[in-house]
Design an enzyme around this catalytic site. Structure first.
Site, mmCIF file in Angstrom:
data_model
loop_
_atom_site.group_PDB
_atom_site.id
_atom_site.type_symbol
_atom_site.label_atom_id
_atom_site.label_comp_id
_atom_site.label_asym_id
_atom_site.label_seq_id
_atom_site.Cartn_x
_atom_site.Cartn_y
_atom_site.Cartn_z
ATOM 1 N N ASP A 265 9.336 -10.556 9.434
ATOM 2 C CA ASP A 265 8.749 -10.273 7.281
ATOM 3 C C ASP A 265 9.086 -11.730 6.502
ATOM 4 O OD1 ASP A 265 8.561 -9.438 4.775
ATOM 5 O OD2 ASP A 265 8.453 -7.198 5.593
ATOM 6 N N TRP B 5 4.217 -3.181 -4.697
ATOM 7 C CA TRP B 5 3.937 -4.772 -5.789
ATOM 8 C C TRP B 5 2.264 -5.148 -5.396
ATOM 9 C CZ3 TRP B 5 4.064 -10.606 -5.839
ATOM 10 C CH2 TRP B 5 3.817 -10.733 -7.034
ATOM 11 N N HIS C 238 5.249 -9.169 6.821
ATOM 12 C CA HIS C 238 5.336 -7.489 5.823
ATOM 13 C C HIS C 238 3.920 -7.179 5.894
ATOM 14 C CE1 HIS C 238 7.437 -6.313 2.691
ATOM 15 N NE2 HIS C 238 6.715 -6.691 1.534
ATOM 16 N N SER D 170 7.218 -1.577 0.564
ATOM 17 C CA SER D 170 7.488 -2.624 -0.178
ATOM 18 C C SER D 170 8.074 -2.386 -1.233
ATOM 19 C CB SER D 170 6.388 -3.814 -0.109
ATOM 20 O OG SER D 170 6.764 -4.844 -0.941
ATOM 21 N N MET D 171 7.638 -2.641 -2.613
ATOM 22 C CA MET D 171 8.665 -2.339 -3.438
ATOM 23 C C MET D 171 8.287 -1.025 -3.886
ATOM 24 S SD MET D 171 7.682 -3.072 -7.328
ATOM 25 C CE MET D 171 6.680 -1.495 -7.553
#
Length: 257
Positions: free
Chosen positions: A203, A13, A232, A79-80
């Protein structure tokens, strides 16, 4: 860039394809063809003002794979992007993909509901939404240090901030809302290829117990590797170890898992 067995890198993201630059350079040197693209509203891609949902983004991945005729792919998603990959398998049956690496995945379902008690309370998830919409640079600044580790250079942090600031605010807001509200448990179960899930135990954006561990449990043929002390942003903070683990995973023969 490069030639040989292809790897498609997908960024998280508000991050463009440049995020994966250090990994791509390294894998080209290993003899791979490395590809990435900026999702709509990110980096150098245009902001069409629509399509900021996971169905459309999965279709965008399909369009890239089809246009380039890619087969035998290893997809590395941060991630996303793990959400996009999961939805790609449920909408396009994973066409062209042989392996998946999910790094810091925010799947399967972030929001706590009656049937998802492991999720995060909605009030906690919404706490930063006003700042995101009204002062995106301040939101990025507040979340920069947790994305990295102590000792990360100021230059690296500033580079990360600049990449995020290149994202359309409309895309950032609408995708943040979709990320919280969308359930990917059924999508993850459709990933039928070998999968490596890599997650840091520090994270903050995607707590291991809520995301990475549950993601690995839902994919039929997945292995979880936990990096102690990793945040992260581990593709940047733990780049060498991640590259070694991806390379080892790609070198595995059927039956070695």
């Amino acid at each position: 860039m490069g030639s040989g067995e292809p790897i498609l890198f997908l960024s998280g993201w508000t991050l463009p394809s440049d995020f994966w630059g250090p990994q791509m350079v390294g894998f080209v040197a290993r003899g791979h063809r490395c590809l990435s693209f900026d999702r709509r509203g990110h980096g150098r891609s245009s902001d069409p003002g629509c399509g900021y949902d996971h169905d459309t983004l999965a279709d965008d991945i399909a369009a890239v794979i089809d246009a380039l005729g890619l087969r035998g792919l290893t997809v590395v998603a941060h991630s996303m992007a793990a959400m996009e990959v999961a939805r790609y398998f449920s909408r396009h049956d994973g066409a062209g993909i042989d392996r998946v690496v999910l790094v810091g995945a925010i799947t399967p379902f972030l929001l706590r509901t009656d049937d998802n008690p492991e999720g995060i309370d909605g009030a906690v998830l919404a706490a930063g939404s006003d700042l995101l919409m009204t002062d995106f640079p301040a939101w990025i600044a507040a979340n920069t240090d947790p994305f990295f580790v102590a000792g990360t250079s100021d230059a690296m942090k500033q580079w990360g901030q600049r990449m995020m600031l290149g994202t359309s605010l409309l895309a950032a807001v609408q995708l943040a809302q979709a990320n919280v509200a969308t359930d990917f448990r059924a999508d993850l179960a459709r990933i039928y290829v070998p999968a490596l899930v890599v997650h840091g135990d520090q994270d903050v954006s995607a707590p291991l117990a809520v995301t990475g561990a549950r993601t690995a449990a839902l994919i039929p043929d997945a292995r979880l590797i936990v990096y102690e002390g990793a945040p992260h942003g581990l593709p940047l903070t733990h780049a060498e170890r991640l590259a070694q683990d991806i390379a080892a995973f790609m070198a595995e023969e059927p039956g070695e898992r």
